[in-house]
Design a protein around this motif. Sequence first.
Motif, PDB file in Angstrom:
ATOM      1  N   VAL A  78      39.255  44.777  44.733  1.00  0.00           N
ATOM      2  CA  VAL A  78      39.823  43.461  44.959  1.00  0.00           C
ATOM      3  C   VAL A  78      38.765  41.844  44.109  1.00  0.00           C
ATOM      4  N   ARG A  79      37.355  42.729  44.812  1.00  0.00           N
ATOM      5  CA  ARG A  79      36.905  42.069  43.177  1.00  0.00           C
ATOM      6  C   ARG A  79      36.220  41.105  42.481  1.00  0.00           C
ATOM      7  N   GLU A  80      37.298  42.296  41.736  1.00  0.00           N
ATOM      8  CA  GLU A  80      37.568  43.033  39.982  1.00  0.00           C
ATOM      9  C   GLU A  80      38.460  41.751  39.704  1.00  0.00           C
ATOM     10  N   HIS A  81      39.032  41.727  40.268  1.00  0.00           N
ATOM     11  CA  HIS A  81      40.310  40.186  40.307  1.00  0.00           C
ATOM     12  C   HIS A  81      39.939  38.222  40.465  1.00  0.00           C
ATOM     13  N   VAL A  82      39.583  39.109  42.030  1.00  0.00           N
ATOM     14  CA  VAL A  82      39.675  38.130  42.557  1.00  0.00           C
ATOM     15  C   VAL A  82      38.170  37.701  43.700  1.00  0.00           C
ATOM     16  N   ASP A  83      37.578  36.313  43.525  1.00  0.00           N
ATOM     17  CA  ASP A  83      36.331  36.457  44.704  1.00  0.00           C
ATOM     18  C   ASP A  83      36.255  36.956  45.827  1.00  0.00           C
ATOM     19  N   GLY A  84      37.503  36.502  46.457  1.00  0.00           N
ATOM     20  CA  GLY A  84      38.392  36.549  48.218  1.00  0.00           C
ATOM     21  C   GLY A  84      39.119  36.653  48.776  1.00  0.00           C
ATOM     22  N   LEU A  85      39.914  36.448  49.750  1.00  0.00           N
ATOM     23  CA  LEU A  85      40.946  36.866  50.021  1.00  0.00           C
ATOM     24  C   LEU A  85      41.180  35.320  51.089  1.00  0.00           C
ATOM     25  N   ASP A  86      42.766  34.746  50.389  1.00  0.00           N
ATOM     26  CA  ASP A  86      42.371  33.786  52.043  1.00  0.00           C
ATOM     27  C   ASP A  86      43.967  34.630  53.032  1.00  0.00           C
ATOM     28  N   GLY A  87      44.242  36.037  52.358  1.00  0.00           N
ATOM     29  CA  GLY A  87      45.691  36.415  53.037  1.00  0.00           C
ATOM     30  C   GLY A  87      45.867  37.465  53.087  1.00  0.00           C
ATOM     31  N   VAL A  88      46.819  38.386  53.678  1.00  0.00           N
ATOM     32  CA  VAL A  88      46.570  39.393  52.940  1.00  0.00           C
ATOM     33  C   VAL A  88      48.269  39.419  54.326  1.00  0.00           C
ATOM     34  N   VAL A  89      49.026  40.093  52.640  1.00  0.00           N
ATOM     35  CA  VAL A  89      50.316  40.555  53.880  1.00  0.00           C
ATOM     36  C   VAL A  89      50.887  42.314  53.753  1.00  0.00           C
ATOM     37  N   HIS A  90      50.910  42.862  54.783  1.00  0.00           N
ATOM     38  CA  HIS A  90      51.550  44.105  55.643  1.00  0.00           C
ATOM     39  C   HIS A  90      52.775  44.397  55.575  1.00  0.00           C
ATOM     40  N   SER A  91      53.629  44.516  54.733  1.00  0.00           N
ATOM     41  CA  SER A  91      54.589  45.435  54.403  1.00  0.00           C
ATOM     42  C   SER A  91      55.002  46.887  54.017  1.00  0.00           C
ATOM     43  N   ILE A  92      54.121  47.386  54.722  1.00  0.00           N
ATOM     44  CA  ILE A  92      53.588  48.706  55.348  1.00  0.00           C
ATOM     45  C   ILE A  92      54.630  49.561  56.260  1.00  0.00           C
TER      46      ILE A  92
END
Length: 255
Positions: A78-92
């Motif tokens: 993930v850090r290859e694209h953004v420097d952190g996360l504000d949200g995660v969507v679980h659609s699995i």
Amino acid sequence: MSGLLAGKRLLVTGVITDASIAFSVAKLAQENGAQVVLTGYGRLSLVERIARRLPQPAPIIELDVTDADHLAGLGDRVREHVDGLDGVVHSIGFAPQSCLGGGFLDAPWEDVATALHVSTYSYKSLAMAALPLMSAGGAVVGLTFDATKAWPVYDWMGVAKAGLESASRYLALHLGKQGIRSNLVAAGPLRTIAAKSIPGFDQFEEAWAERAPLGWSLTDQEPAARACLALLSDWFPATTGEIVHVDGGYHAIGA
């Protein structure tokens, strides 16, 4: 940048086709100012093709939520694209065919275990893999199908969703100290790939459209996606462990 999710960085799982709720979440999130990273597994070329239909390019990370190595490496990917996360969507969600379509009494444990691992335990696994990237104010949002009832043909997936709903409440309990919320959206039946894989699932469709007080479209993923965006946003800062029903009101009406 303007929009409900302006400046937010989101990880969205479960984009398989443009009929996926996850696709609608990713599309609306971008339109509302978010930077989106997608995950896929097994059919990455398909996910890449569908991702090209989004308003903006979105990087795709391979992720098998049952693979410990994939989960351990998620943060670095993930850090290859953004420097952190504000949200995660679980659609699995996934269950072998023996677990669906009326096979509740006969499904072997090995198949049931697969359904629970992919559809239930992965909610916690994904949240924990993403946790090092998140800070106070972050949100985990999952998708469920009302597990307070036993639905014909849904069988062990219904049990898995009941576990998912409980897991979300426990995540709310344990992640609350870090300021991270966990909530679910319970969508009504939609004609997604997942629904088509369940034998006899079409029997829900007519009843839902007839009985839901607000009516119900089987092909409109946007209402469920909008609920996900609201829960990912800063407009629900004190809401966690909740299940928001987006089903036209069907869940509130007696038989």
